[in-house]
Write a protein that holds these residues in place. Sequence first.
Motif, PDB file in Angstrom:
ATOM      1  N   TYR A 272       0.983  -1.180  -0.221  1.00 24.88           N
ATOM      2  CA  TYR A 272       0.151  -0.196   0.002  1.00 24.88           C
ATOM      3  C   TYR A 272       0.756   1.328  -0.125  1.00 24.88           C
ATOM      4  CZ  TYR A 272      -3.380   3.635   1.595  1.00 24.88           C
ATOM      5  OH  TYR A 272      -3.766   4.968   1.477  1.00 24.88           O
TER       6      TYR A 272
ATOM      7  N   ARG B 183      -0.087   5.366  -0.226  1.00 26.72           N
ATOM      8  CA  ARG B 183      -1.100   6.459   0.005  1.00 26.72           C
ATOM      9  C   ARG B 183      -1.211   7.112  -1.471  1.00 26.72           C
ATOM     10  NH1 ARG B 183       0.499  11.561   0.882  1.00 26.72           N
ATOM     11  NH2 ARG B 183       1.887  12.083   1.942  1.00 26.72           N
TER      12      ARG B 183
ATOM     13  N   ASP C 252      10.049   4.894   4.764  1.00 24.80           N
ATOM     14  CA  ASP C 252       8.870   4.966   5.917  1.00 24.80           C
ATOM     15  C   ASP C 252       9.556   4.407   7.193  1.00 24.80           C
ATOM     16  OD1 ASP C 252       7.249   6.571   4.375  1.00 24.80           O
ATOM     17  OD2 ASP C 252       5.632   5.121   4.528  1.00 24.80           O
TER      18      ASP C 252
ATOM     19  N   LEU D 190      19.707  14.869  11.998  1.00 27.56           N
ATOM     20  CA  LEU D 190      19.361  14.151  13.331  1.00 27.56           C
ATOM     21  C   LEU D 190      20.094  14.540  14.358  1.00 27.56           C
ATOM     22  CD1 LEU D 190      19.312  10.349  12.296  1.00 27.56           C
ATOM     23  CD2 LEU D 190      17.489  11.513  12.924  1.00 27.56           C
TER      24      LEU D 190
ATOM     25  N   ALA E 287      18.642  17.941  15.622  1.00 20.72           N
ATOM     26  CA  ALA E 287      17.212  17.524  15.715  1.00 20.72           C
ATOM     27  C   ALA E 287      17.358  17.010  17.384  1.00 20.72           C
ATOM     28  CB  ALA E 287      16.402  16.783  14.964  1.00 20.72           C
TER      29      ALA E 287
ATOM     30  N   LEU F 204       9.007  19.022  13.284  1.00 19.92           N
ATOM     31  CA  LEU F 204       9.845  17.876  12.757  1.00 19.92           C
ATOM     32  C   LEU F 204       8.797  16.590  12.724  1.00 19.92           C
ATOM     33  CD1 LEU F 204      12.563  16.816  11.666  1.00 19.92           C
ATOM     34  CD2 LEU F 204      13.070  16.240  13.887  1.00 19.92           C
ATOM     35  N   LEU F 205       8.396  16.226  14.083  1.00 17.45           N
ATOM     36  CA  LEU F 205       7.902  14.745  14.118  1.00 17.45           C
ATOM     37  C   LEU F 205       6.498  15.058  13.204  1.00 17.45           C
ATOM     38  CD1 LEU F 205       8.235  13.917  17.753  1.00 17.45           C
ATOM     39  CD2 LEU F 205       9.258  13.063  15.690  1.00 17.45           C
TER      40      LEU F 205
ATOM     41  N   LEU G  18       7.257  14.660   9.350  1.00 19.80           N
ATOM     42  CA  LEU G  18       7.587  13.359   9.157  1.00 19.80           C
ATOM     43  C   LEU G  18       6.422  12.493   8.656  1.00 19.80           C
ATOM     44  CD1 LEU G  18      10.579  12.484  11.144  1.00 19.80           C
ATOM     45  CD2 LEU G  18      10.546  12.361   8.842  1.00 19.80           C
TER      46      LEU G  18
ATOM     47  N   TYR H  62       3.567  13.523   7.862  1.00 22.02           N
ATOM     48  CA  TYR H  62       2.982  13.691   6.813  1.00 22.02           C
ATOM     49  C   TYR H  62       3.693  13.084   5.626  1.00 22.02           C
ATOM     50  CZ  TYR H  62       1.422  16.363   2.377  1.00 22.02           C
ATOM     51  OH  TYR H  62       1.129  16.568   1.316  1.00 22.02           O
ATOM     52  N   PHE H  63       4.965  12.928   5.545  1.00 26.94           N
ATOM     53  CA  PHE H  63       5.682  12.070   4.353  1.00 26.94           C
ATOM     54  C   PHE H  63       5.676  10.692   4.954  1.00 26.94           C
ATOM     55  CE2 PHE H  63       7.301  16.589   3.676  1.00 26.94           C
ATOM     56  CZ  PHE H  63       6.839  16.605   2.408  1.00 26.94           C
ATOM     57  N   PHE H  64       4.642  10.172   5.528  1.00 18.67           N
ATOM     58  CA  PHE H  64       4.496   8.659   5.710  1.00 18.67           C
ATOM     59  C   PHE H  64       3.746   8.155   4.282  1.00 18.67           C
ATOM     60  CE2 PHE H  64       6.024   5.919   9.288  1.00 18.67           C
ATOM     61  CZ  PHE H  64       6.959   6.874   9.694  1.00 18.67           C
ATOM     62  N   PHE H  65       4.208   7.346   3.780  1.00 20.90           N
ATOM     63  CA  PHE H  65       3.174   6.814   2.688  1.00 20.90           C
ATOM     64  C   PHE H  65       2.707   5.667   2.610  1.00 20.90           C
ATOM     65  CE2 PHE H  65       6.419   9.870   0.831  1.00 20.90           C
ATOM     66  CZ  PHE H  65       5.825  10.685   0.296  1.00 20.90           C
ATOM     67  N   SER H  66       3.059   4.974   3.728  1.00 29.87           N
ATOM     68  CA  SER H  66       2.520   3.541   3.828  1.00 29.87           C
ATOM     69  C   SER H  66       1.366   3.410   4.685  1.00 29.87           C
ATOM     70  CB  SER H  66       3.730   2.596   4.404  1.00 29.87           C
ATOM     71  OG  SER H  66       4.010   3.100   5.476  1.00 29.87           O
ATOM     72  N   ALA H  67       0.761   4.478   5.159  1.00 30.29           N
ATOM     73  CA  ALA H  67      -0.503   4.314   5.929  1.00 30.29           C
ATOM     74  C   ALA H  67      -1.263   5.636   5.515  1.00 30.29           C
ATOM     75  CB  ALA H  67      -0.132   4.595   7.447  1.00 30.29           C
ATOM     76  N   PRO H  68      -2.440   5.477   5.479  1.00 29.00           N
ATOM     77  CA  PRO H  68      -3.314   6.527   5.084  1.00 29.00           C
ATOM     78  C   PRO H  68      -3.579   7.463   6.146  1.00 29.00           C
ATOM     79  CG  PRO H  68      -4.844   4.593   5.471  1.00 29.00           C
ATOM     80  CD  PRO H  68      -3.260   4.188   5.611  1.00 29.00           C
ATOM     81  N   HIS H  69      -3.770   8.900   5.658  1.00 31.89           N
ATOM     82  CA  HIS H  69      -3.726   9.917   6.729  1.00 31.89           C
ATOM     83  C   HIS H  69      -5.200   9.889   7.407  1.00 31.89           C
ATOM     84  CE1 HIS H  69      -0.658  12.475   4.554  1.00 31.89           C
ATOM     85  NE2 HIS H  69      -0.202  11.565   5.156  1.00 31.89           N
TER      86      HIS H  69
END
Lengths: 270, 204
Positions: free
Chosen positions: A48, A50, A239, B116, B119, B139-140, B143, B145-152
Amino acid sequence: MVRSGFVTPELDTRWFDPARLNVLIGILLFTAFLVVNIFRARAKGTLYVRPIAGLKALDEAIGRATEMGRPVLYVPGLSDMSEVGTFAAITICARLAYRVAEMGCDIDVPCYDPVVMTVLDGAVREAYSKAGKPDAFRPGCVHYVSAQQMAYVAAVNGFMLRELPAANIYMGSFYAESLLLAETGARTGAIQIAGTDKVTQLPFFVCACDYTLLGEELFAASAYLGREPIQLATVIAQDWAKALAAAAIVGALVLSALGHPALQTWLKVA
Amino acid sequence: MTLQTWIAAFLTLCVFSFLYKDNPFYRFAEHLFVGAAAGYLLAVQWQNVLIPNVWTPLLHDHKLVVLIPLALGLMMLARAWDKGAGIARWSLAFYVGIYSGVAIPGYMQAQIFAQLADAAKPFAPGWGAVNSALVLVGLLTVLAYFFFSAPHKGVHGAGARVGIYFLMVAFGASFGYTVMARVSLLIARVQFLLRDWLHVLPGP
């Protein structure tokens, strides 16, 4: 070494610099994440990722260009092959060229770097072949313009006003030229989609374009468009790396507050 | 007033005419600019790359190892012929491989570990702690927002929404800063026209 008042630095001939052990561990960890996710992607068939708003608009942009009988302009950024953004721009260009070939419209790719031009030419040519239309490839659609920043901008802006492309796609690494290009494109009424990893240029694309891929979305875009297991795995591995980085920051802060700054010191590169 | 000033003023006005629409004057300036840049860059490549790295080592120092990069460079030109595409690919593979190898450790060091370490610095004392906390939250959430493997969605979605606000504030500040710099460039050009060319403004 001092000769005639000039200081010549000694060449570091060591194979391994112990001060950069953390960098090695970081690369090994990321490689491990990558390998695990490639196996996961192969086992599941897909992973998956998004949806990204700007990417959905790519098909719309190509469709619009086809209906209007005008070309799609693809600007691959102003960097050479040392920039990660250029690699993403090449991958996205190949996907875009495939859709352009399928839908039967024209694409124009003005290039800044001669080597990037050579790679892009091969990628677009191959995309036309994959789409089953090798004869539709127009030699010269990927062409060199100039390796001088503002000369490049002058030429591309002139092209926009004369040829009136229906869609302008800007993907890759951009610098001061971003606003000059996007503003001119907006004046021509073209649908504009941009994506760059250069954070300082993002505000201009956000203002002047219809859709913008922010930073890392550019890298995720190529995987999202291709849906190939290896590319999807790289996005998921990133990720995991981000989650680890966030945990490392919070952990280092908590530990140093408790009087144990070891993790914080370890994160520093000499 | 020198001839150079007249040429520079004429070309400046040619480029400014683009603000109205595309016209022959802009086209003239555009083609002149691209042509001059091509000629200049060719001369720079010849002087700074080919002569010191190929010509001198090969013909004066007799270093035959230079023939390898020379051959790789010439193979790149094979792309000009349809059947030469395969030959050019060898050079490109070498070039891309070298750059990737150089870039990956460099990025890991300069882009990831350097950030890193910054921070993870301890919070500043007093009111500075508020600033440090804002940086950490920013920062957190960015980060997130830029996670692509889970829906928002849910907590992650809320974090990502806060992250996008942080991004927009940063973009706004950057936009304003750069526009100021661009306005100063425009002022410099107008000063050139009014002072050096027309002599309407007094000298510096």
